[in-house]
Enzyme design. Structure first.
Site, PDB file in Angstrom:
ATOM      1  N   HIS A   1       1.241  -1.236  -0.185  1.00 62.22           N
ATOM      2  CA  HIS A   1      -0.072   0.121  -0.017  1.00 62.22           C
ATOM      3  C   HIS A   1       0.549   1.586   0.714  1.00 62.22           C
ATOM      4  O   HIS A   1       2.003   1.299   1.163  1.00 62.22           O
ATOM      5  CB  HIS A   1      -1.559   0.222   1.185  1.00 62.22           C
ATOM      6  CG  HIS A   1      -0.274   0.170   2.592  1.00 62.22           C
ATOM      7  ND1 HIS A   1       0.577   1.094   3.413  1.00 62.22           N
ATOM      8  CD2 HIS A   1       0.228  -0.841   3.278  1.00 62.22           C
ATOM      9  CE1 HIS A   1       1.106   0.691   4.810  1.00 62.22           C
ATOM     10  NE2 HIS A   1       0.384  -0.660   4.525  1.00 62.22           N
ATOM     11  N   ASP A   2       0.592   2.549  -0.614  1.00 60.78           N
ATOM     12  CA  ASP A   2       0.847   4.057  -0.775  1.00 60.78           C
ATOM     13  C   ASP A   2       2.216   3.379  -1.494  1.00 60.78           C
ATOM     14  O   ASP A   2       3.101   4.890  -1.255  1.00 60.78           O
ATOM     15  CB  ASP A   2       0.245   4.030   0.503  1.00 60.78           C
ATOM     16  CG  ASP A   2      -0.323   4.468   1.162  1.00 60.78           C
ATOM     17  OD1 ASP A   2      -1.448   4.524   0.986  1.00 60.78           O
ATOM     18  OD2 ASP A   2      -0.630   3.449   2.212  1.00 60.78           O
TER      19      ASP A   2
ATOM     20  N   GLY B   1       5.348  -1.219   2.526  1.00 56.12           N
ATOM     21  CA  GLY B   1       4.472   0.263   2.459  1.00 56.12           C
ATOM     22  C   GLY B   1       5.252   0.997   2.370  1.00 56.12           C
ATOM     23  O   GLY B   1       6.349   1.525   3.170  1.00 56.12           O
TER      24      GLY B   1
END
Length: 264
Positions: free
Chosen positions: A120-121, A138
């Site tokens: 994520h991200d 992440g």
């Protein structure tokens, strides 16, 4: 539009008429795919996800899945993928989190080989190569034309500079400057300290953490002591802590040996 009859495409997904979807692929609501992209058999694409032109999404890839983050509660985050990328077999790319920018971004003309993982991200530029089983935690940022070798693991929030090269089986926990070559070694594994934050989060008392810290310093930070002598000293100095006894027993019961080397 060439969609195999066994594919499952949600009516709320938006696909250009030139998109090819293979057998048993699944495309969920909130997915937008632009012209010339091919989705091979058994791939799964979840939304909200926007995918550009002429991408290849290979069999069994999972694109746009929910972030692997315990704080994520189903908020509407997204994944954005540019043009001309190859996302190969069993790769996984997750959407962003509300704690981050809320989106994962993949640029253009990247090669993401089999079993690669983008958490994520993350934010990837253009013309990047991730070899097989390379893993980005992440919030990792990767600059244009970086090459990341197979089985490389990159710690969360690291930045990988443009035109850098990371050799295979490396563990990266700090930023990598642009233009450099970096690689780990088979002896690179180091113990860095007691996991005090994790212990606190899991309800261990200050007294227990203090006793574990004392045992840690005896066992891991006493270079003049042989392991057996360090374990004996820890037993003598700390006699009333189940967790310390568990730590010592782990060493004594090991058949392969336990990492004891610490960072300088």
């Amino acid at each position: 539009m060439n969609i195999h009859p066994t594919a499952v495409v949600d009516p709320k997904a938006e696909l250009d008429s030139s998109v090819v979807v293979g057998p048993y692929a699944v495309i969920e609501a909130g997915v937008c795919i632009d012209e010339g992209t091919t989705v091979e058999p058994h791939a799964v694409i979840s939304g909200p996800t926007t995918i550009g032109k002429r991408n290849l999404i290979s069999s069994f890839a999972k694109v746009g899945g929910a972030p692997q983050d315990l704080s994520y509660k189903g908020e509407p985050t997204e994944l954005i993928v540019g043009d001309d990328n190859q996302i190969r077999e069993y790769a996984s790319i997750h959407r962003g989190t509300p704690q981050g920018p809320g989106k994962t971004i993949i640029g253009n003309s990247n090669l993401l080989m089999a079993y690669t993982h983008i958490a994520h991200d993350c934010k990837l530029g253009n013309n990047i190569i991730l070899a097989n089983v390379a893993t980005l935690a992440g919030h990792v940022e990767v600059g244009d034309r970086a090459s990341i070798g197979g089985l490389v693991a990159i710690h969360q929030f690291c930045r990988i500079g443009s035109f850098s090269y990371i050799g295979g089986v490396s563990g990266i926990s700090l930023d990598v400057a642009p233009f450099v070559i970096i690689a780990g070694t088979r002896n690179r594994t180091r113990i860095s300290g007691l996991n005090k934050i994790g212990l606190k989060r899991n309800g261990f008392s200050k007294e227990t953490i203090s006793k574990l810290d004392t045992a840690f310093r005896i066992i891991f930070r006493s270079p003049d002591l042989l392991l057996k002598d360090a374990l004996e000293q820890a037993k003598m100095e700390i006699t009333d802590c189940d967790e310390v006894a568990q730590l010592i027993e782990f060493f004594e019961s090991s058949k392969r040996g336990v990492v004891r080397r610490t960072e300088n």
